[in-house]
Enzyme design. Structure first.
Site, PDB file in Angstrom:
ATOM      1  N   ILE A  18       0.832  -1.210   0.000  1.00 61.84           N
ATOM      2  CA  ILE A  18       0.000   0.000   0.000  1.00 61.84           C
ATOM      3  C   ILE A  18       0.859   1.249   0.000  1.00 61.84           C
ATOM      4  O   ILE A  18       0.630   2.192  -0.748  1.00 61.84           O
ATOM      5  CB  ILE A  18      -0.935   0.012   1.225  1.00 61.84           C
ATOM      6  CG1 ILE A  18      -1.866  -1.182   1.206  1.00 61.84           C
ATOM      7  CG2 ILE A  18      -1.722   1.318   1.288  1.00 61.84           C
ATOM      8  CD1 ILE A  18      -2.714  -1.310   2.467  1.00 61.84           C
ATOM      9  N   GLY A  21       8.149   3.937   2.809  1.00 58.48           N
ATOM     10  CA  GLY A  21       8.946   5.115   3.117  1.00 58.48           C
ATOM     11  C   GLY A  21      10.057   4.757   4.075  1.00 58.48           C
ATOM     12  O   GLY A  21      10.302   3.580   4.364  1.00 58.48           O
ATOM     13  N   GLY A  22      10.692   5.791   4.587  1.00 61.91           N
ATOM     14  CA  GLY A  22      11.852   5.560   5.444  1.00 61.91           C
ATOM     15  C   GLY A  22      11.524   4.863   6.739  1.00 61.91           C
ATOM     16  O   GLY A  22      12.401   4.283   7.367  1.00 61.91           O
ATOM     17  N   VAL A  26       3.699  -0.545   4.402  1.00 63.46           N
ATOM     18  CA  VAL A  26       2.366  -0.978   4.795  1.00 63.46           C
ATOM     19  C   VAL A  26       1.791  -1.843   3.686  1.00 63.46           C
ATOM     20  O   VAL A  26       1.839  -1.476   2.510  1.00 63.46           O
ATOM     21  CB  VAL A  26       1.444   0.229   5.074  1.00 63.46           C
ATOM     22  CG1 VAL A  26       0.028  -0.250   5.383  1.00 63.46           C
ATOM     23  CG2 VAL A  26       1.970   1.049   6.235  1.00 63.46           C
ATOM     24  N   LYS A  41       1.814  -3.278   8.977  1.00 59.47           N
ATOM     25  CA  LYS A  41       2.924  -2.335   8.909  1.00 59.47           C
ATOM     26  C   LYS A  41       4.210  -3.074   9.271  1.00 59.47           C
ATOM     27  O   LYS A  41       4.338  -3.583  10.380  1.00 59.47           O
ATOM     28  CB  LYS A  41       2.682  -1.163   9.860  1.00 59.47           C
ATOM     29  CG  LYS A  41       3.703  -0.043   9.750  1.00 59.47           C
ATOM     30  CD  LYS A  41       3.241   1.149  10.587  1.00 59.47           C
ATOM     31  CE  LYS A  41       4.130   2.354  10.368  1.00 59.47           C
ATOM     32  NZ  LYS A  41       3.608   3.547  11.094  1.00 59.47           N
ATOM     33  N   ASP A 134       0.732  13.213  17.002  1.00 61.21           N
ATOM     34  CA  ASP A 134       1.026  13.415  15.580  1.00 61.21           C
ATOM     35  C   ASP A 134      -0.258  13.494  14.764  1.00 61.21           C
ATOM     36  O   ASP A 134      -0.359  12.928  13.677  1.00 61.21           O
ATOM     37  CB  ASP A 134       1.904  12.285  15.053  1.00 61.21           C
ATOM     38  CG  ASP A 134       2.555  12.643  13.707  1.00 61.21           C
ATOM     39  OD1 ASP A 134       2.723  13.846  13.437  1.00 61.21           O
ATOM     40  OD2 ASP A 134       2.864  11.735  12.930  1.00 61.21           O
TER      41      ASP A 134
END
Length: 883
Positions: A18, A21-22, A26, A41, A134
């Site tokens: 899906i 990234g760093g 996912v 994840k 966040d």
């Protein structure tokens, strides 16, 4: 290297990538055990090299997995397969809020809806001690059922450079985001305290929620900069322009809400997400009552005109209602707040709102600024007015012709003709209760008979409205395990009526009384209920306001209940609820709860910090070693109280009781291993002893009246408690905890005494009594008959002793915390009280206690639920589903 389709992570099959990234990848996956689609994840190996960070993450993941909320993405599992670590989450279909905002702003209604759902989710997590840290559009998923918050409380465990005290964030990026984009995309939503490396709390999430609300309504970020440094400087120093200044539909109330959420100082923000949710709901309801603007600007002039039009519609509705019993009008909703300096009266023991029979007037009891009294509002007017002669009222109901009101005040049932004159006493309430906390409800039949009951439910009484001696009509039937009969309500024929019965097992039912027959249950329920033409029963279940069709001739319910409001203020222990109905389809209700915090102060009044979760608190007391604090806090929706312990060293809360009914007024035994409290188990609250190690509970006394634990002597031998009996107010009693000697009334005599504390040497008791006509603090020796000594000069509320027993601290009626020197031996001697400080602003203190080093922990009321607006719905029956 990405995982291949069809590969396995334990029981989970990988279906498709899906995002990546760093901070990981996912995948859409399948749980082969439950055959459900999940999101998986996968975490980079470098994040798991630090054992401490791995354990910290696993601990936090378990905490988050306990969150169950419709607007929080659920965490199902955390695992390790060979060298791959992963998290399994709920799989969501939809788009992120960030994706949606890339196409333009949201409508005001959607922004308010999504904002309220986010605030509700944050509130649920904050109550569990979990902070998101966040919140931003990329972490909000829009689904067909509303929004879902992602990465809740998990990503904070993944910074290899963060200290254990300040853990920052890293998230899995979507495919098209670079590392730089992740950073720039996150910083605009960070609160000043995060940027400065200070500890984040619930108010940090509120700041982020403010930035998201701003972006949803304006299409712009609240803060911007050409570089990361300039962006951080903007957050720390600048104020964004009002959302409405960009031509958005944001009303002034939303501007104010966002401005408060974005305050630089956390102390000046909204103090709970619950408060934000309530404000957003209020704004949404207010906007719904106005016609939609044809433009996008939504000018102030247009809104005033729209408000005037809404009032005109209401007036027109009532004009038509006077000439026709049938109407095809659509429902009209609007909100109104109590006048400044006042608040709506408590609903848990009485009925402080009532519609006139024709639905044109609403009577309601307000408190504040002097004695309580009844106010009246013509529903088509903006301003209410007080009714002279109703001082001291707590409950109100109407005569069938609408020419008079009945109310309870000064331990009398009174009648007031609204055409003029003074109140007339219908009867004295010698069978009822005295005391400022007693509550009653009444109902008036066309034949001139009044029924009433007090909250302890010993009987439903009847009396002629012209006056006379009340007689019991119904008493609880022990053979049917009945313990209370309350909340009578006449049906239109004036001979049958509804009431609520409480059973020994804690359950309840709405009953139908028919002359000459045995009362029978209509529905299992612990709620007051009211009848509305042309055939509806209105009641509360689990905090929601519901209606159900009632065949009034047959006396039976039909169909299924349908919602009138998702939330209404409700207290399950008594069945009381903050709503009133009119016979022709009028409805008024309140849906707000108190919001309190536990706040530390020093003796000069300087605020030292906040502990515990926000909520509606009742009482607090330190353990003998002052390392724990015991308090009770209300449950959302049903309003009942549970007892909690807060470890002050670790700031960790533990539930002591979880019964659906209320447990409150907790006090410690000197060994710190057991507590006493009051609890509702069969009828009225009674005293229990609770072992903290085993959780076992044992009653100290049978339920005779409203019993409230107050304190235990330093030697652990004696309890002092207050009891509210039939025909009396709250009086103080003492009793040996051995149970071999029955309780005896405390000497000297007290009047409506609800608070009392032993001195540290056990030789004296300080208490608050109303014998002077208002609450005042007194001290009297314990164990000998002697005169009391008055301590306070100008009123007193909550009180406690200093730990060395040399001072008595109390809250004066002028909002000052007072300290009076007291000597208990060889005789009682009281010095001149001195003011330590005045309670700041408009804050209210509910209770407080003092540590050995002199710090003060107080329950601070940040938002009073009864000061929030009420909602009125006119002719809601026209929109009822036809089933």
């Amino acid at each position: 290297m990405p995982l291949s389709t069809g590969s396995r992570l334990g029981p989970y099959e990988i279906l498709a990538l899906i995002g990546a990234g760093g901070m990981g990848e996912v995948y859409r996956g399948r749980d082969t055990r439950l055959d459900r689609t999940v999101a998986i994840k996968v975490l980079p190996e470098r994040l798991w090299r630090d054992d401490e960070m791995r354990l910290r993450f696993e601990r936090e993941a378990k905490t988050v997995s306990r969150l169950s909320h419709p607007h929080i993405c659920a965490v199902h599992d955390v695992g390790r397969h060979e060298s791959t670590d992963y998290i399994v989450m709920e799989y969501l279909e939809g788009e992120t809020l960030a994706d949606r905002l890339s196409r333009g702003t949201l409508s005001l209604s959607l922004a308010l809806q999504y904002g309220r759902e986010m605030a509700d989710a944050l509130d649920a997590a904050h109550r569990q001690g979990i902070v998101h840290r966040d919140l931003k559009p990329a972490n909000v998923m829009i689904t067909k059922d509303g929004v879902k918050l992602l990465d809740f409380g998990l990503a904070k465990a993944f910074s290899s450079t963060a200290s254990p005290e300040s853990v920052t964030f890293a998230e899995t990026a979507q495919k098209d985001l670079t590392r730089e984009g992740i950073i720039v995309g996150t910083v605009p939503y960070m609160a000043p305290e995060q940027l400065e490396g200070r500890e984040a709390d619930a108010r940090t999430d509120i700041f982020a929620l403010g930035t998201v609300l701003y972006e949803m309504t304006t299409g712009r970020k609240a803060f911007s900069g050409s570089s990361r440094a300039s962006l951080m400087a903007a957050i720390l120093q600048s104020e964004p322009a009002a959302a409405s200044s960009f031509g958005s539909a944001a009303p002034p109330a939303l501007d104010r809400l966002i401005t408060t959420a974005l305050a630089k100082d956390p102390e000046k923000r909204w103090q709970s997400a619950r408060d934000v949710a309530l404000q957003l709901a209020a704004i949404g309801t207010a906007e719904e009552s106005l016609p939609a603007s044809r433009g996008t600007g939504g000018s102030a002039a247009w809104k005033w005109a729209a408000a005037a039009l809404a009032i005109a519609v209401i007036v027109l509705f009532f004009a038509r209602a006077r000439t026709s019993t049938e109407s095809n009008s659509s429902a009209i909703r609007f909100r109104f707040a109590p006048p400044e300096g006042t608040a709506f009266a408590d609903f848990g023991e009485s009925t402080p709102m009532a519609f006139s029979p024709d639905g044109t007037h609403l009577a309601f009891v307000l408190v504040g600024g002097g004695p309580s009294r009844i106010w009246m509002r013509n529903v088509s007017d903006m301003e209410p007015h007080p009714i002279a002669g109703t001082e001291g009222a707590r409950s109100v109901f109407w005569s069938p012709d609408g020419g008079s009101i009945g109310f309870f005040a000064d331990e009398k049932l009174k009648r007031l003709d609204l055409s003029g004159g003074t109140p007339v006493t219908v009867c004295d309430l010698s069978q009822g209760l005295t005391g400022r906390r007693a509550g009653r409800s009444g109902t008036w039949s066309p034949s001139g008979e009044i029924l009433f009951a007090d909250v302890q439910g010993d009987a439903i009484y009847r009396v002629a409205s012209a006056g006379g001696r009340p007689e019991p009509l119904i008493r609880p039937d022990p053979k049917r395990s009945e313990t209370r009969v309350v909340w009578p309500w006449f049906l239109p024929d004036g001979s049958r009526f509804l009431y609520m019965v409480r059973l020994r097992n804690g359950q309840g039912a709405v009953m139908l009384f028919e002359p000459g027959k045995t009362s029978r249950p209509l529905v299992e329920l612990r709620s007051m209920a009211q009848y509305v033409d042309p055939g509806f029963l209105v009641y509360v279940r689990d905090g929601a306001l519901l209606a159900q069709r009632l065949d009034v001739s047959a006396g039976s319910l039909t169909g299924t209940p349908f919602p009138l409001a998702p939330e209404v203020s409700y207290f399950a222990s008594t069945g009381g609820a903050a709503f009133a109905t009119g016979r022709r389809g009028e409805l008024a209700f309140r849906a707000s709860e108190d919001l309190d915090r536990l706040v530390w102060f020093d003796r000069s009044g300087r605020r030292l910090g906040v502990i515990g979760a926000p909520g509606s608190y009742e009482g607090l007391t330190f353990s003998p070693d002052a390392k724990r604090v015991l308090f009770s806090r209300a449950r959302k929706a049903i309003g009942t109280y549970d007892l909690w312990l807060l470890d002050l060293d670790r700031n960790v809360e533990t539930a002591v009781t979880t019964d659906p009914d209320s447990e409150f007024a907790g006090v410690w035994l000197p060994d710190g291993k057991s507590i006493l409290y009051s609890a509702v188990r069969e009828a009225s609250p009674q005293l229990f002893r609770h072992d903290l190690a085993t959780g076992s509970e044992a009653a100290l006394l049978p339920s005779r009246g409203f019993q409230q634990a107050l304190d235990v002597s330093p030697d652990g031998q004696t309890i002092i408690f207050s009891e509210r009996e039939t025909g009396h107010g709250f009086e103080l009693f003492t009793m040996p905890l051995s149970g071999r000697v029955p309780p005896r009334k405390f000497s000297p005599r007290t009047e409506n005494a609800e608070r009392a504390r032993f001195s540290s040497d056990g030789k004296a008791i300080a208490f608050v009594s109303y014998e002077a006509g208002r609450p005042e603090a007194y001290v009297a020796p314990f164990g000998v008959d002697a005169e009391r000594t008055r301590v306070s000069v100008d009123g007193a509320e909550s009180l406690c002793w200093s730990r060395d027993g040399k001072e008595l601290l109390y809250l004066g009626s002028d909002r000052q915390l007072m300290a009076a020197p007291v000597r208990t031996t060889p005789t009682i001697e009281v010095g001149q009280p001195v003011a330590l400080f005045r309670i700041p602003g408009n804050q209210e203190w509910r209770e407080f206690d003092v540590t050995p080093d002199g710090r003060i922990l107080a329950i601070i009321e940040e938002s009073a639920g009864n000061a929030q607006p009420a909602t009125v719905a006119i002719h809601w029956t026209a929109e009822v589903p036809k089933h």
